[in-house]
Design an enzyme around this catalytic site. Sequence first.
Site, PDB file in Angstrom:
ATOM      1  N   GLU A 107       0.950  -1.477   0.276  1.00 16.83           N
ATOM      2  CA  GLU A 107      -0.107  -0.144   0.007  1.00 16.83           C
ATOM      3  C   GLU A 107       0.969   1.153   0.162  1.00 16.83           C
ATOM      4  O   GLU A 107       1.831   1.369   0.655  1.00 16.83           O
ATOM      5  CB  GLU A 107      -1.013  -0.365   1.389  1.00 16.83           C
ATOM      6  CG  GLU A 107      -2.213   0.195   1.020  1.00 16.83           C
ATOM      7  CD  GLU A 107      -3.240   1.187   0.513  1.00 16.83           C
ATOM      8  OE1 GLU A 107      -2.402   1.984  -0.700  1.00 16.83           O
ATOM      9  OE2 GLU A 107      -3.987   1.476   0.655  1.00 16.83           O
ATOM     10  N   ASP A 108       0.606   2.178  -0.217  1.00 15.99           N
ATOM     11  CA  ASP A 108       0.968   3.351  -0.516  1.00 15.99           C
ATOM     12  C   ASP A 108       0.938   4.243   1.031  1.00 15.99           C
ATOM     13  O   ASP A 108       1.739   4.502   1.618  1.00 15.99           O
ATOM     14  CB  ASP A 108       0.343   5.052  -1.365  1.00 15.99           C
ATOM     15  CG  ASP A 108      -0.986   4.659  -1.710  1.00 15.99           C
ATOM     16  OD1 ASP A 108      -1.575   4.034  -0.532  1.00 15.99           O
ATOM     17  OD2 ASP A 108      -1.630   5.657  -1.411  1.00 15.99           O
ATOM     18  N   ASP A 111      -3.248   5.961   6.562  1.00 20.09           N
ATOM     19  CA  ASP A 111      -4.121   7.329   7.563  1.00 20.09           C
ATOM     20  C   ASP A 111      -4.767   6.489   8.489  1.00 20.09           C
ATOM     21  O   ASP A 111      -4.432   6.230   9.838  1.00 20.09           O
ATOM     22  CB  ASP A 111      -4.763   8.912   6.815  1.00 20.09           C
ATOM     23  CG  ASP A 111      -4.827   9.041   7.232  1.00 20.09           C
ATOM     24  OD1 ASP A 111      -4.564   9.780   7.939  1.00 20.09           O
ATOM     25  OD2 ASP A 111      -5.249  10.090   6.395  1.00 20.09           O
ATOM     26  N   PHE A 160      -0.950  16.341   4.848  1.00 16.99           N
ATOM     27  CA  PHE A 160      -1.104  15.563   2.855  1.00 16.99           C
ATOM     28  C   PHE A 160       0.091  15.875   2.071  1.00 16.99           C
ATOM     29  O   PHE A 160      -0.097  16.632   1.971  1.00 16.99           O
ATOM     30  CB  PHE A 160      -2.799  16.525   2.565  1.00 16.99           C
ATOM     31  CG  PHE A 160      -2.972  15.774   1.262  1.00 16.99           C
ATOM     32  CD1 PHE A 160      -4.028  14.521   1.694  1.00 16.99           C
ATOM     33  CD2 PHE A 160      -2.831  16.416   0.676  1.00 16.99           C
ATOM     34  CE1 PHE A 160      -4.539  13.670   0.219  1.00 16.99           C
ATOM     35  CE2 PHE A 160      -2.905  15.466  -0.524  1.00 16.99           C
ATOM     36  CZ  PHE A 160      -4.620  13.900  -0.898  1.00 16.99           C
ATOM     37  N   ARG A 173       0.819  12.250  -9.653  1.00 15.75           N
ATOM     38  CA  ARG A 173       1.145  10.485  -8.824  1.00 15.75           C
ATOM     39  C   ARG A 173       2.571  10.381  -9.699  1.00 15.75           C
ATOM     40  O   ARG A 173       3.642   9.817  -9.572  1.00 15.75           O
ATOM     41  CB  ARG A 173       0.339   9.642  -9.144  1.00 15.75           C
ATOM     42  CG  ARG A 173      -0.925   9.492  -9.083  1.00 15.75           C
ATOM     43  CD  ARG A 173      -1.725   7.964  -9.433  1.00 15.75           C
ATOM     44  NE  ARG A 173      -3.151   8.375  -9.549  1.00 15.75           N
ATOM     45  CZ  ARG A 173      -3.616   7.927  -7.826  1.00 15.75           C
ATOM     46  NH1 ARG A 173      -2.975   7.950  -7.095  1.00 15.75           N
ATOM     47  NH2 ARG A 173      -5.117   8.183  -7.799  1.00 15.75           N
TER      48      ARG A 173
HETATM   49  P1  IMP Z   1      -6.640   4.765   5.263  1.00 20.20           P
HETATM   50  O1  IMP Z   1      -7.771   4.844   4.732  1.00 20.20           O
HETATM   51  O2  IMP Z   1      -7.435   6.736   5.524  1.00 20.20           O
HETATM   52  O3  IMP Z   1      -5.579   4.739   6.043  1.00 20.20           O
HETATM   53  O4  IMP Z   1      -6.649   5.809   3.809  1.00 20.20           O
HETATM   54  C1  IMP Z   1      -7.288   5.513   2.206  1.00 20.20           C
HETATM   55  C2  IMP Z   1      -6.088   6.213   1.110  1.00 20.20           C
HETATM   56  O5  IMP Z   1      -6.546   7.829   0.969  1.00 20.20           O
HETATM   57  C3  IMP Z   1      -4.540   6.060   0.520  1.00 20.20           C
HETATM   58  O6  IMP Z   1      -4.892   4.014   0.229  1.00 20.20           O
HETATM   59  C4  IMP Z   1      -4.796   6.769  -0.200  1.00 20.20           C
HETATM   60  O7  IMP Z   1      -4.858   6.184  -1.397  1.00 20.20           O
HETATM   61  C5  IMP Z   1      -5.120   8.097   0.422  1.00 20.20           C
HETATM   62  N1  IMP Z   1      -4.265   8.866   1.551  1.00 20.20           N
HETATM   63  C6  IMP Z   1      -4.521   8.716   1.942  1.00 20.20           C
HETATM   64  N2  IMP Z   1      -3.121  10.645   3.250  1.00 20.20           N
HETATM   65  C7  IMP Z   1      -3.349  10.311   1.640  1.00 20.20           C
HETATM   66  C8  IMP Z   1      -2.053  11.637   1.884  1.00 20.20           C
HETATM   67  O8  IMP Z   1      -1.292  12.024   2.572  1.00 20.20           O
HETATM   68  N3  IMP Z   1      -1.998  11.451  -0.287  1.00 20.20           N
HETATM   69  C9  IMP Z   1      -2.926  10.965  -0.994  1.00 20.20           C
HETATM   70  N4  IMP Z   1      -3.536  10.387  -0.597  1.00 20.20           N
HETATM   71  C10 IMP Z   1      -3.732   9.615   0.542  1.00 20.20           C
HETATM   72 MG    MG Z   2      -3.905   3.921  -1.548  1.00 17.26          MG
END
Ligand code: IMP
Ligand code: MG
Length: 183
Positions: A107-108, A111, A160, A173
């Site tokens: 995963e990237d 959060d 972010f 990207r």
């Molecule tokens: P989560 O479900 O909040 O843990 O994050 C899910 C998705 O939100 C990640 O896989 C990213 O694709 C996107 N995301 C969360 N934080 C960032 C950020 O700082 N920049 C860009 N995408 C983010």
């Molecule tokens: Mg993602």
Amino acid sequence: MDVHDHLGKTRGRPVKALISQEELQQRITDLGKQITRDYAGQELVLLGVLKGSFLFMADLARAIDLPVTTEFLGLSSYSGGTESSGEVKVTLDLAHPIADKHLLVVEDIVDTGLTLAYILRMLSTRNPRSLKLCCLLDKPEGRKVQIEADYVGFTIPKRFVVGYGLDYNEFYRNLPYIGVMDE
Ligand code: IMP
Ligand code: MG
């Protein structure tokens, strides 16, 4: 690194480098070595979560010296902005069964953890032999559900970030580093 070199890739909005290309490559090389040691003697399925992990997946796969196969899972969050909605849509499913395979989800960023919680629930119903997580970036302050990756590239503050696969409204990207947008 001069951020202005990348203005063409960022639609003219300046992005400050948070993690440089060199730092990314060094850390990914180390992660690859660690994963190679941990799975020694075994086959490994690398599962990249699209779209954010595509560049990380490409570099990590090349840093791992094991018999590896690659799969991709297409997910998109319903929200368009900078906040995760927690509601996830599967846009591409795996091409092959994963039952009895060692699976490493790539995963990237984690959060809130909502996306990964969803993915893990879905994948565990398919009975992989083992299931671990490798995330390039971790924002622990943003967590809403308890999720911890087994391999983390960098722990970062609750900002972010864009670049190296991560987007803002689908752009950025292709930046070769991780950056934060000037506010
Ligand atoms: P989560 O479900 O909040 O843990 O994050 C899910 C998705 O939100 C990640 O896989 C990213 O694709 C996107 N995301 C969360 N934080 C960032 C950020 O700082 N920049 C860009 N995408 C983010
Ligand atoms: Mg993602």
